[in-house]
Design an enzyme around this catalytic site. Structure first.
Site, PDB file in Angstrom:
ATOM      1  N   HIS A 173      -5.464  48.120  51.051  1.00  0.00           N
ATOM      2  CA  HIS A 173      -5.765  47.109  51.583  1.00  0.00           C
ATOM      3  C   HIS A 173      -7.557  47.077  51.305  1.00  0.00           C
ATOM      4  CE1 HIS A 173      -6.889  43.197  53.363  1.00  0.00           C
ATOM      5  NE2 HIS A 173      -7.753  43.534  53.893  1.00  0.00           N
ATOM      6  N   ASP A 189      -2.943  40.080  52.234  1.00  0.00           N
ATOM      7  CA  ASP A 189      -2.455  39.723  50.549  1.00  0.00           C
ATOM      8  C   ASP A 189      -1.969  39.055  50.043  1.00  0.00           C
ATOM      9  OD1 ASP A 189      -4.878  41.131  51.554  1.00  0.00           O
ATOM     10  OD2 ASP A 189      -4.660  42.961  50.755  1.00  0.00           O
ATOM     11  N   ARG A 216     -14.779  46.967  51.773  1.00  0.00           N
ATOM     12  CA  ARG A 216     -14.220  47.476  53.130  1.00  0.00           C
ATOM     13  C   ARG A 216     -14.621  48.517  53.031  1.00  0.00           C
ATOM     14  NH1 ARG A 216     -10.397  43.919  50.305  1.00  0.00           N
ATOM     15  NH2 ARG A 216      -9.970  42.560  51.767  1.00  0.00           N
TER      16      ARG A 216
HETATM   17  N1  LIG Z   1      -6.822  44.129  57.756  1.00  0.00           N
HETATM   18  C1  LIG Z   1      -7.539  42.685  57.327  1.00  0.00           C
HETATM   19  O1  LIG Z   1      -6.725  42.671  57.045  1.00  0.00           O
HETATM   20  C2  LIG Z   1      -8.903  42.102  57.820  1.00  0.00           C
HETATM   21  C3  LIG Z   1      -8.827  40.800  57.199  1.00  0.00           C
HETATM   22  C4  LIG Z   1     -10.143  40.556  58.019  1.00  0.00           C
HETATM   23  C5  LIG Z   1     -10.977  41.358  58.938  1.00  0.00           C
HETATM   24  N2  LIG Z   1     -10.835  42.386  58.676  1.00  0.00           N
HETATM   25  C6  LIG Z   1     -11.900  42.941  59.758  1.00  0.00           C
HETATM   26  O2  LIG Z   1     -11.117  43.152  61.109  1.00  0.00           O
HETATM   27  C7  LIG Z   1     -12.410  43.009  61.252  1.00  0.00           C
HETATM   28  C8  LIG Z   1     -13.102  42.245  62.469  1.00  0.00           C
HETATM   29  O3  LIG Z   1     -13.231  41.201  62.001  1.00  0.00           O
HETATM   30  P1  LIG Z   1     -14.209  39.773  63.031  1.00  0.00           P
HETATM   31  O4  LIG Z   1     -14.500  38.928  61.828  1.00  0.00           O
HETATM   32  O5  LIG Z   1     -13.140  39.727  64.096  1.00  0.00           O
HETATM   33  O6  LIG Z   1     -15.807  40.710  63.160  1.00  0.00           O
HETATM   34  P2  LIG Z   1     -16.486  39.689  64.157  1.00  0.00           P
HETATM   35  O7  LIG Z   1     -17.735  40.955  64.648  1.00  0.00           O
HETATM   36  O8  LIG Z   1     -16.816  39.119  64.532  1.00  0.00           O
HETATM   37  O9  LIG Z   1     -15.712  40.851  65.611  1.00  0.00           O
HETATM   38  C9  LIG Z   1     -15.719  42.077  65.851  1.00  0.00           C
HETATM   39  C10 LIG Z   1     -15.969  41.568  67.538  1.00  0.00           C
HETATM   40  O10 LIG Z   1     -15.421  43.284  68.016  1.00  0.00           O
HETATM   41  C11 LIG Z   1     -16.365  43.585  69.206  1.00  0.00           C
HETATM   42  N3  LIG Z   1     -16.943  44.971  68.999  1.00  0.00           N
HETATM   43  C12 LIG Z   1     -17.469  46.258  68.651  1.00  0.00           C
HETATM   44  N4  LIG Z   1     -17.045  47.555  69.235  1.00  0.00           N
HETATM   45  C13 LIG Z   1     -16.298  47.217  70.481  1.00  0.00           C
HETATM   46  C14 LIG Z   1     -15.766  47.704  71.089  1.00  0.00           C
HETATM   47  N5  LIG Z   1     -16.201  49.303  71.105  1.00  0.00           N
HETATM   48  N6  LIG Z   1     -15.001  47.420  71.521  1.00  0.00           N
HETATM   49  C15 LIG Z   1     -14.238  46.309  71.444  1.00  0.00           C
HETATM   50  N7  LIG Z   1     -14.810  45.440  71.254  1.00  0.00           N
HETATM   51  C16 LIG Z   1     -16.019  45.900  70.233  1.00  0.00           C
HETATM   52  C17 LIG Z   1     -17.838  42.861  68.861  1.00  0.00           C
HETATM   53  O11 LIG Z   1     -18.458  42.276  69.691  1.00  0.00           O
HETATM   54  C18 LIG Z   1     -17.049  41.713  67.978  1.00  0.00           C
HETATM   55  O12 LIG Z   1     -17.071  40.521  68.656  1.00  0.00           O
HETATM   56  C19 LIG Z   1     -13.695  43.949  61.005  1.00  0.00           C
HETATM   57  O13 LIG Z   1     -13.597  45.454  60.373  1.00  0.00           O
HETATM   58  C20 LIG Z   1     -13.080  43.492  58.962  1.00  0.00           C
HETATM   59  O14 LIG Z   1     -13.424  44.168  58.257  1.00  0.00           O
HETATM   60  C21 LIG Z   1      -9.855  43.265  58.709  1.00  0.00           C
END
Ligand SMILES: NC(=O)c1ccc[n+]([C@@H]2O[C@H](COP(=O)([O-])OP(=O)(O)OC[C@H]3O[C@@H](n4cnc5c(N)ncnc54)[C@H](O)[C@@H]3O)[C@@H](O)[C@H]2O)c1
Length: 308
Positions: A175, A148, A88
């Site tokens: 995390h 988690d 991450r």
């Molecule tokens: N905290 C957690 O437990 C957890 C769990 C799963 C995923 N995540 C994180 O969440 C994030 C999203 O994951 P995902 O699988 O949905 O990814 P994804 O690629 O499916 O979706 C991300 C979206 O963000 C958009 N985006 C990018 N830059 C942008 C901006 N400046 N303004 C608005 N939108 C923008 C993209 O166009 C895309 O649609 C990742 O960083 C991932 O690592 C965190």
């Protein structure tokens, strides 16, 4: 109750869907930078309303933050997810820039909002939102521990061959694959310590499987997971929206709690209408304290990469 979800990708859309299905919010705004994408996801989700029986209105917006105005809660999921083999922490370069701009744009239109940070590396992104927005600490919440802990309970139920509803357990700390602190000592099956049911060796396996829970799914899916992350975020949003005073482990700015300072890391908090209503300090044993300290060192090392 108006909720904005920035990033209409896998996690953002799943989160919007769970919020709508639980039917407690009047409005969910999905916002994405990709032209038409959020509008499309919103329309598709709205066409499930009569099928799933919800009244929440979901709308989409391409980068127009005026549509997010006066949101009670804003969720940040924008940014890139990891690919198989990545940590991450490796996402920081791209995601820090995105999270910084997004959080500034959000509070311009919703100065009283509560922000839930999901983008990874989540603890560091939560810290960045503090530094960028200067909002009070009760209004900035990082989501990681709730997910988690759900993964921990899944692995415990599997090991005990028990229904998940029998299991209780919590994961504190950072995390990340190495930073998570699953509290195996305090995990129970209907108040009975799980160690009464499985060997120490099996419990260690549960612990290891929990820590790499995200990486295991990333390897299977080719990208990071979304159903459980979306459900976990919706649980936090509901606890705030409905003033439930529920306890979740969340990434929160610590100022002396658990002997830690000037970082955001997973600790148990009570969530209600004011966001983080209280940080709960539980009595950790020496090994757990050492584990938390080591986890915090990892988070601080990633925070040091931020250009603040
Ligand atoms: N905290 C957690 O437990 C957890 C769990 C799963 C995923 N995540 C994180 O969440 C994030 C999203 O994951 P995902 O699988 O949905 O990814 P994804 O690629 O499916 O979706 C991300 C979206 O963000 C958009 N985006 C990018 N830059 C942008 C901006 N400046 N303004 C608005 N939108 C923008 C993209 O166009 C895309 O649609 C990742 O960083 C991932 O690592 C965190």
């Amino acid at each position: 109750m108006k909720v904005t979800v920035v990033g209409a990708g896998a996690v953002g859309a799943s989160c919007a869907e769970y919020i709508a299905i639980k039917n407690f919010a009047s409005e969910v705004v999905l916002l994405d930078i990709k032209e038409g994408y959020a509008e499309g996801k919103a329309m598709d989700l709205m066409q499930t309303a009569s099928l799933n029986g919800f009244d929440t209105k979901i709308t989409g917006s391409t980068s127009d933050y005026s549509k997010t105005a006066k949101s009670d809660i804003c969720v940040i999921t924008s940014g890139i997810p990891r690919k198989p083999g990545m940590t991450r922490e490796e996402l920081i370069g791209i995601n820090a820039g995105i999270v910084k701009t997004v959080s500034s744009d959000l509070i311009k239109h919703s100065p009283d909002t509560i922000i839930i940070v999901v983008s990874n590396p989540m603890d560091t992104m939560t810290y960045l939102v503090h530094k960028t927005t200067g909002l009070p600490k009760n209004r900035i919440i990082g989501m990681g521990g709730a997910l988690d802990s759900a993964r921990f309970k899944y692995r415990l139920a599997e090991a005990l061959e028990a229904p998940i509803s029998d299991i209780d357990g919590m994961v504190l700390g950072g995390h990340s694959d190495t930073g998570m602190v699953p509290l195996t000592r305090l995990a129970t099956r209907n108040s009975v310590p799980v160690s009464e049911f499985i060997s120490e060796e099996r419990l260690s396996q549960v612990l290891e499987d929990t820590k790499v829970g995200g990486a295991t799914l990333t390897k299977l899916l080719g990208t990071s997971a979304w159903y459980a992350p979306g459900a976990a975020v919706s649980g936090l949003v509901q606890a705030i929206a409905c003033d439930q005073k529920k306890m979740f482990p969340c990434s929160v700015l610590l100022e002396g709690e658990y002997g830690l300072n000037d970082l955001c890391i997973g600790a148990p908090v009570i969530l209600g209408r004011n966001g983080i209503e209280k940080i709960v300090e539980i009595d950790l044993n020496d090994a757990e304290k050492a584990h938390m300290k080591q986890s915090a060192e990892g988070v601080s090392k990633t925070n040091a990469l931020l250009e603040l």
